[in-house]
Write an enzyme that holds these catalytic residues in place. Structure first.
Site, PDB file in Angstrom:
ATOM      1  N   ARG A 128     -24.791 -23.931   0.189  1.00 13.13           N
ATOM      2  CA  ARG A 128     -24.995 -25.255  -0.422  1.00 13.13           C
ATOM      3  C   ARG A 128     -24.848 -25.142  -1.928  1.00 13.13           C
ATOM      4  O   ARG A 128     -25.381 -24.216  -2.525  1.00 13.13           O
ATOM      5  CB  ARG A 128     -26.438 -25.734  -0.155  1.00 13.13           C
ATOM      6  N   THR A 132     -25.602 -30.286  -5.968  1.00  8.83           N
ATOM      7  CA  THR A 132     -25.246 -31.449  -5.137  1.00  8.83           C
ATOM      8  C   THR A 132     -25.725 -31.334  -3.694  1.00  8.83           C
ATOM      9  O   THR A 132     -25.683 -32.315  -2.958  1.00  8.83           O
ATOM     10  CB  THR A 132     -23.725 -31.619  -5.098  1.00  8.83           C
ATOM     11  N   ASP A 226     -37.067 -21.787  -0.065  1.00 13.09           N
ATOM     12  CA  ASP A 226     -35.753 -21.225   0.268  1.00 13.09           C
ATOM     13  C   ASP A 226     -35.939 -20.064   1.248  1.00 13.09           C
ATOM     14  O   ASP A 226     -36.422 -18.989   0.875  1.00 13.09           O
ATOM     15  CB  ASP A 226     -35.071 -20.746  -1.023  1.00 13.09           C
ATOM     16  N   ASP A 229     -34.143 -16.645   0.352  1.00 15.82           N
ATOM     17  CA  ASP A 229     -34.797 -15.905  -0.732  1.00 15.82           C
ATOM     18  C   ASP A 229     -36.079 -15.244  -0.235  1.00 15.82           C
ATOM     19  O   ASP A 229     -36.367 -14.089  -0.557  1.00 15.82           O
ATOM     20  CB  ASP A 229     -35.150 -16.848  -1.893  1.00 15.82           C
TER      21      ASP A 229
END
Ligand code: PRP
Ligand code: URA
Length: 233
Positions: A128, A132, A226, A229
Site C-alpha cells: 500500500r 494514498t 501495522d 512491522d
C-alpha cells in the site's frame, strides 16, 4: 477445588462480530470464543512485545488454517483399522496451494505448512502507498499448475480491500477459478469485507474478527497497527 463460575468465564459475543448477520454470505467469521478474544486482546495491546505478538498471532493463524481446511471438498474413503474393521471416512479431493500477500501474509505460511506438510506456496508482493493507501503490485511468483489447485490466499489485515482485490485479480489472470479461492485473514474492516466479497461472490473468506471500520489513514480501528512491522521488525 471449586468448578469455574460460568458467569465469570463466559463472555457474550461482543464487538462488531455481533453484527455478522450483515456480512455477505461468502464471509465467514470464527466463533467469538473467549479463547479467541483473549488472543486478539494480546496482539491488539500496544504493550505486547514482538515475541508474544508472533507467538499469539501464530495461534490465531493456526485456528484460521484449521477452519479453512474444513471448506475444502472431500470424497468418501474407507480404511481398515488395526482391529480388522472398516471405517468409512473421507479424504481431501483436489490439490491445494497457499499464496501469501507479502510481506504480512508470509507470517501465515508456517501455520499452513504445519497442517499441510509439503504445500506449495506462491507469493504476490503488493504494498500500500503510505499516503494514498492505494495498492501497488510489484511481483508475483506462483506454482505453474495453480489453475488446477484450490488456492488459500493469506493476508492477516483487510482494510480497504485494495490489496486483496489486486491479489485476487492476479490469481484469476493465472487461471485460478474464483470458487477455488479461500481467503484467510485475521482482522478485517467491514468496508474491506464488503468490497472483496461483493466483487468476488464465488470466493469465500474466513476471518477471525471484523472490526469497527477505518481511520483517516485507512488503518483498521481498533485494529492492531501495522501487522507486518509488529510481526517482522
Ligand atoms: C497491509 C496488509 C494488507 C494491506 C491491507 O500490507 O498486510 O496487505 O496492508 O490494506 P488494504 O486492504 O487497504 O489494501 P502493507 O501494504 O502495509 O505491506 P506489509 O505487508 O509489508 O506490511
Ligand atoms: N495494514 C496493517 O497492517 N494494518 C492496518 O490497519 C491496515 C493495513
Amino acid at each position: 477445588m471449586s468448578s469455574p463460575n460460568p458467569a465469570t468465564t463466559c463472555l457474550p459475543a461482543s464487538g462488531s462480530n455481533a453484527n455478522r448477520a450483515e456480512l455477505p454470505e461468502n464471509a465467514l467469521v470464527l466463533p467469538p470464543t473467549t479463547q479467541l478474544q483473549a488472543l486478539l486482546t494480546i496482539i491488539r495491546d500496544e504493550k505486547t512485545q514482538r515475541g508474544d505478538f508472533v507467538f499469539t498471532s501464530d495461534r490465531i493463524i493456526r485456528l484460521l488454517v484449521e477452519e479453512g481446511l474444513n471448506h475444502l471438498p472431500v470424497v468418501p474413503k474407507t480404511v481398515r483399522t488395526p482391529v480388522g474393521l472398516e471405517y468409512e471416512g473421507v479424504t481431501f479431493q483436489g490439490r491445494i496451494c497457499g499464496v501469501s500477500i507479502m510481506r504480512a501474509g508470509e507470517a501465515m505460511e508456517a501455520g499452513l505448512r504445519d497442517c499441510c506438510r509439503s504445500v506449495r506456496i506462491g507469493k504476490i508482493l503488493i504494498q500500500r502507498d503510505e499516503e494514498t493507501a492505494q495498492p501497488k503490485l510489484f511481483y508475483a511468483k506462483l506454482p505453474d499448475d495453480i489453475s488446477e489447485r484450490y488456492c488459500l490466499l493469506l493476508d492477516p489485515m483487510l482494510a480497504t480491500g485494495g490489496s486483496c482485490i489486486k491479489a485476487i485479480e492476479v490469481l484469476l489472470s493465472h487461471g485460478v477459478k474464483e470458487e477455488r479461492i479461500l481467503f484467510l485473514n485475521l482482522i478485517a474492516s467491514p468496508e474491506g469485507v464488503n468490497n472483496v466479497c461483493t466483487k468476488f461472490p464465488k470466493l469465500r473468506m474466513i476471518t477471525a474478527w471484523v472490526d469497527e471500520g477505518l481511520d483517516s489513514r485507512s488503518y483498521i480501528i481498533p485494529g492492531l497497527g501495522d501487522f507486518g512491522d509488529r510481526y517482522f521488525l
